[in-house]
Design an enzyme around this catalytic site. Structure first.
Site, PDB file in Angstrom:
ATOM      1  N   ASN A   1       4.961  10.480  22.078  1.00  0.00           N
ATOM      2  CA  ASN A   1       5.271   9.090  21.720  1.00  0.00           C
ATOM      3  C   ASN A   1       5.827   8.296  22.893  1.00  0.00           C
ATOM      4  OD1 ASN A   1       4.495   9.423  19.024  1.00  0.00           O
ATOM      5  ND2 ASN A   1       6.473  10.309  18.500  1.00  0.00           N
TER       6      ASN A   1
ATOM      7  N   LYS B   1      -3.558  13.406  13.724  1.00  0.00           N
ATOM      8  CA  LYS B   1      -2.763  12.320  13.129  1.00  0.00           C
ATOM      9  C   LYS B   1      -3.714  11.253  12.611  1.00  0.00           C
ATOM     10  CE  LYS B   1       1.704  12.066  15.412  1.00  0.00           C
ATOM     11  NZ  LYS B   1       2.565  11.168  16.210  1.00  0.00           N
TER      12      LYS B   1
ATOM     13  N   HIS C   1       5.551   4.538  23.051  1.00  0.00           N
ATOM     14  CA  HIS C   1       5.042   4.047  21.766  1.00  0.00           C
ATOM     15  C   HIS C   1       6.095   3.326  20.931  1.00  0.00           C
ATOM     16  CE1 HIS C   1       1.566   6.303  22.891  1.00  0.00           C
ATOM     17  NE2 HIS C   1       0.916   5.976  21.799  1.00  0.00           N
TER      18      HIS C   1
ATOM     19  N   LYS D   1      -2.676  17.508  25.955  1.00  0.00           N
ATOM     20  CA  LYS D   1      -2.289  17.147  24.577  1.00  0.00           C
ATOM     21  C   LYS D   1      -2.443  18.351  23.648  1.00  0.00           C
ATOM     22  CE  LYS D   1      -2.831  14.062  20.691  1.00  0.00           C
ATOM     23  NZ  LYS D   1      -3.254  12.778  20.145  1.00  0.00           N
TER      24      LYS D   1
ATOM     25  N   ARG E   1      -8.341  15.088  -2.576  1.00  0.00           N
ATOM     26  CA  ARG E   1      -7.408  15.966  -1.846  1.00  0.00           C
ATOM     27  C   ARG E   1      -7.994  16.558  -0.574  1.00  0.00           C
ATOM     28  NH1 ARG E   1      -6.472  17.538  -7.105  1.00  0.00           N
ATOM     29  NH2 ARG E   1      -4.678  16.491  -7.996  1.00  0.00           N
TER      30      ARG E   1
ATOM     31  N   GLU F   1       4.819  17.712  14.592  1.00  0.00           N
ATOM     32  CA  GLU F   1       5.803  16.854  15.262  1.00  0.00           C
ATOM     33  C   GLU F   1       7.232  17.082  14.779  1.00  0.00           C
ATOM     34  OE1 GLU F   1       4.414  12.853  16.396  1.00  0.00           O
ATOM     35  OE2 GLU F   1       6.391  12.146  15.812  1.00  0.00           O
TER      36      GLU F   1
ATOM     37  N   GLU G   1      -3.408   5.983  28.189  1.00  0.00           N
ATOM     38  CA  GLU G   1      -2.955   7.202  27.502  1.00  0.00           C
ATOM     39  C   GLU G   1      -3.047   8.399  28.454  1.00  0.00           C
ATOM     40  OE1 GLU G   1      -1.411   7.341  24.663  1.00  0.00           O
ATOM     41  OE2 GLU G   1      -2.224   5.907  23.220  1.00  0.00           O
TER      42      GLU G   1
ATOM     43  N   HIS H   1      -4.151  -1.155  22.166  1.00  0.00           N
ATOM     44  CA  HIS H   1      -3.132  -0.124  22.000  1.00  0.00           C
ATOM     45  C   HIS H   1      -2.617   0.373  23.366  1.00  0.00           C
ATOM     46  CE1 HIS H   1      -0.950   3.147  20.202  1.00  0.00           C
ATOM     47  NE2 HIS H   1      -1.579   4.006  20.989  1.00  0.00           N
TER      48      HIS H   1
ATOM     49  N   ARG I   1       6.235  17.719  20.033  1.00  0.00           N
ATOM     50  CA  ARG I   1       5.141  16.751  19.925  1.00  0.00           C
ATOM     51  C   ARG I   1       5.638  15.306  20.007  1.00  0.00           C
ATOM     52  NH1 ARG I   1      -0.174  16.548  15.902  1.00  0.00           N
ATOM     53  NH2 ARG I   1      -0.921  14.614  16.789  1.00  0.00           N
TER      54      ARG I   1
ATOM     55  N   HIS J   1       4.458   0.130  19.755  1.00  0.00           N
ATOM     56  CA  HIS J   1       4.119  -0.180  18.356  1.00  0.00           C
ATOM     57  C   HIS J   1       4.779  -1.472  17.906  1.00  0.00           C
ATOM     58  CE1 HIS J   1       2.915   4.197  17.113  1.00  0.00           C
ATOM     59  NE2 HIS J   1       1.954   3.556  17.737  1.00  0.00           N
TER      60      HIS J   1
HETATM   61  N1  LIG Z   1      -4.259   9.449  15.892  1.00  0.00           N
HETATM   62  C1  LIG Z   1      -3.732   9.464  17.086  1.00  0.00           C
HETATM   63  O1  LIG Z   1      -3.202  10.471  17.540  1.00  0.00           O
HETATM   64  C2  LIG Z   1      -3.805   8.224  17.922  1.00  0.00           C
HETATM   65  C3  LIG Z   1      -3.484   8.290  19.276  1.00  0.00           C
HETATM   66  C4  LIG Z   1      -3.614   7.132  20.048  1.00  0.00           C
HETATM   67  C5  LIG Z   1      -4.037   5.965  19.449  1.00  0.00           C
HETATM   68  N2  LIG Z   1      -4.334   5.933  18.132  1.00  0.00           N
HETATM   69  C6  LIG Z   1      -4.805   4.704  17.483  1.00  0.00           C
HETATM   70  O2  LIG Z   1      -6.071   4.351  18.033  1.00  0.00           O
HETATM   71  C7  LIG Z   1      -6.249   2.948  17.870  1.00  0.00           C
HETATM   72  C8  LIG Z   1      -6.803   2.348  19.141  1.00  0.00           C
HETATM   73  O3  LIG Z   1      -8.034   2.950  19.418  1.00  0.00           O
HETATM   74  P1  LIG Z   1      -9.060   2.335  20.485  1.00  0.00           P
HETATM   75  O4  LIG Z   1      -8.332   1.958  21.699  1.00  0.00           O
HETATM   76  O5  LIG Z   1     -10.177   3.298  20.561  1.00  0.00           O
HETATM   77  O6  LIG Z   1      -9.489   0.947  19.847  1.00  0.00           O
HETATM   78  P2  LIG Z   1     -10.490   0.523  18.688  1.00  0.00           P
HETATM   79  O7  LIG Z   1     -10.889   1.662  17.855  1.00  0.00           O
HETATM   80  O8  LIG Z   1      -9.814  -0.610  18.004  1.00  0.00           O
HETATM   81  O9  LIG Z   1     -11.772   0.024  19.481  1.00  0.00           O
HETATM   82  C9  LIG Z   1     -11.645  -1.024  20.399  1.00  0.00           C
HETATM   83  C10 LIG Z   1     -12.920  -1.866  20.445  1.00  0.00           C
HETATM   84  O10 LIG Z   1     -13.939  -1.137  21.123  1.00  0.00           O
HETATM   85  C11 LIG Z   1     -15.180  -1.253  20.397  1.00  0.00           C
HETATM   86  N3  LIG Z   1     -15.953  -0.057  20.745  1.00  0.00           N
HETATM   87  C12 LIG Z   1     -15.762   1.210  20.312  1.00  0.00           C
HETATM   88  N4  LIG Z   1     -16.610   2.039  20.922  1.00  0.00           N
HETATM   89  C13 LIG Z   1     -17.385   1.301  21.751  1.00  0.00           C
HETATM   90  C14 LIG Z   1     -18.427   1.609  22.673  1.00  0.00           C
HETATM   91  N5  LIG Z   1     -18.833   2.857  22.891  1.00  0.00           N
HETATM   92  N6  LIG Z   1     -18.987   0.560  23.357  1.00  0.00           N
HETATM   93  C15 LIG Z   1     -18.545  -0.704  23.185  1.00  0.00           C
HETATM   94  N7  LIG Z   1     -17.555  -1.046  22.349  1.00  0.00           N
HETATM   95  C16 LIG Z   1     -16.975  -0.046  21.641  1.00  0.00           C
HETATM   96  C17 LIG Z   1     -14.717  -1.341  18.953  1.00  0.00           C
HETATM   97  O11 LIG Z   1     -15.699  -1.940  18.149  1.00  0.00           O
HETATM   98  C18 LIG Z   1     -13.474  -2.216  19.077  1.00  0.00           C
HETATM   99  O12 LIG Z   1     -13.816  -3.563  19.073  1.00  0.00           O
HETATM  100  C19 LIG Z   1      -4.912   2.367  17.499  1.00  0.00           C
HETATM  101  O13 LIG Z   1      -4.899   2.026  16.128  1.00  0.00           O
HETATM  102  C20 LIG Z   1      -3.948   3.496  17.754  1.00  0.00           C
HETATM  103  O14 LIG Z   1      -2.819   3.467  16.908  1.00  0.00           O
HETATM  104  C21 LIG Z   1      -4.233   7.047  17.369  1.00  0.00           C
END
Ligand SMILES: NC(=O)c1ccc[n+]([C@@H]2O[C@H](COP(=O)([O-])OP(=O)(O)OC[C@H]3O[C@@H](n4cnc5c(N)ncnc54)[C@H](O)[C@@H]3O)[C@@H](O)[C@H]2O)c1
Length: 348
Positions: free
Chosen positions: A228, A126, A231, A210, A104, A220, A168, A248, A224, A235
């Protein structure tokens, strides 16, 4: 947030891990590149367990989460153990979900290593994993105890990942900060070089924007939803392409272009629409493969923003301002989607 901040005692992390069992969730390539910066933390913890997960979006599955819970149980994780998410948004979303459900809820921190995660994903609580063809469909709001964004980690980030993260920032600028939008227009190429001195103030402005929204509406219920922007189609594209083809931020870029198109039909001026379009086009998004509009419409309808009360679209009304719209008909969206995809195709 700052350059080299992970080495700084003022983050409080050293104290937070002291004498605790700590579970570091990360992926092999990030560990190889950067785990050395966490050595001071690992030395202070009573036990330091490294849990490796697949790279990128493949980490965000129920199966991977279940595997981690099993490993944590085996290793003796207790209610007051700690979880550290060390990676991009994929690792962060997964680790926050895993920490939030295990017994939990264990306290966790986000140590984001991509621009996208520093600027957006690590902030706001999130967390989620994906179901097949339904992005982020199992998850919870679970705020980290702290987010420590060390911009030095971005030095190893490939250019495409930087671009994805900056999208973003574009989103935040379009929906709440016209000054930030002008900075992006002016400095985009320099920002894409990744110099922390130029990136840090821009990232800080986007994060602050943000935070302001999330603080007013943490779960949300209304405002909030603005976050999106881009998105809904984004998505659907990610899921429709099996989470493989688009990053993304790239998917969000296409989503913003589509939102601009829908908004132009309403009250967005042509000038503003063109400014947004021109900025997104400077990102040189990867070309989409041929897509079936019917399949995309099905995914859009399944997206979680389609709730019992109908669907909602976030559309720009002006630079720095968006509205949440619920009166768009499915017929209009389908017509515009078909035209949008046809235009992309003819531009090939
Ligand atoms: N929770 C939220 O509010 C929120 C908001 C926006 C996006 N997201 C989510 O985030 C995800 C995308 O995140 P992302 O764009 O960071 O991609 P990711 O986490 O998939 O990373 C992308 C690539 O970069 C590599 N990488 C990470 N750090 C590195 C570094 N310092 N040097 C070299 N390579 C590195 C990783 O190994 C991976 O191959 C999606 O799933 C999306 O839905 C969540």
């Amino acid at each position: 947030m700052g350059d080299g901040i992970l080495g700084d005692e003022t983050t409080g992390l050293q104290e937070w891990v002291r004498q605790r069992r700590v579970f570091l969730i990360s992926s092999p390539s990030i560990l190889e590149l950067h785990s050395v910066v966490l050595r001071p933390l690992s030395e202070r913890a009573a036990n330091w367990h490294v849990l490796e997960v697949p790279e990128g979006e493949d980490a965000k599955s129920v199966g991977v989460a279940a595997g981690l819970w099993g490993e944590m149980l085996e290793a003796g994780a207790k209610r007051d153990s700690r979880v550290v998410a060390f990676g991009g948004g994929s690792v962060g979303d997964l680790a926050g979900f895993v920490a939030g459900c295990y017994m939990r809820g264990l306290e966790y921190v986000q140590v984001p290593t991509t621009l996208l995660a520093q600027v957006d994903a690590s902030v706001g609580g999130k967390t989620a994993v994906n179901l097949v063809r339904a992005k982020n469909s199992v998850g919870l709001f679970n705020h980290p105890w702290r987010v420590v964004a060390d911009t030095r980690l971005l030095a190893t980030l490939p250019l495409e990942e930087l671009r994805s993260g900056l999208m973003e920032v574009v989103k935040m600028a379009v929906l709440s900060d016209s000054e930030l939008f002008s900075v992006l227009e002016r400095d985009l190429e320099d920002l894409l070089e990744g110099d922390p001195a130029i990136l840090t103030p821009v990232v800080a402005a986007a994060v602050q924007a943000k935070i302001d929204i999330v603080e007013r509406d943490p779960t949300e219920r209304s405002e909030r939803m603005l976050l999106n922007l881009g998105h809904t189609l984004g998505h659907a594209l990610e899921a429709g392409l099996d989470y493989q083809f688009l990053r993304h931020g790239e998917a969000v870029g296409y989503g913003i272009l589509f939102a601009v198109r829908l908004a132009e039909e309403r009250n967005l001026s042509v000038d503003t629409a063109n400014r947004i379009r021109r900025l997104v086009e400077r990102f040189e998004l990867p070309r989409l493969p041929v897509l079936d509009p019917d399949a995309l419409m099905r995914l859009i309808c399944r997206d979680k923003k389609v709730n019992e009360g109908g669907w909602r679209w976030v559309l720009p009304v002006d630079l720095g301002g968006c509205e949440i719209v619920s009166d768009l008909t499915e017929a209009v969206v389908r017509r515009e989607l078909e035209a949008f995809l046809a235009e992309l195709e003819s531009a090939r």
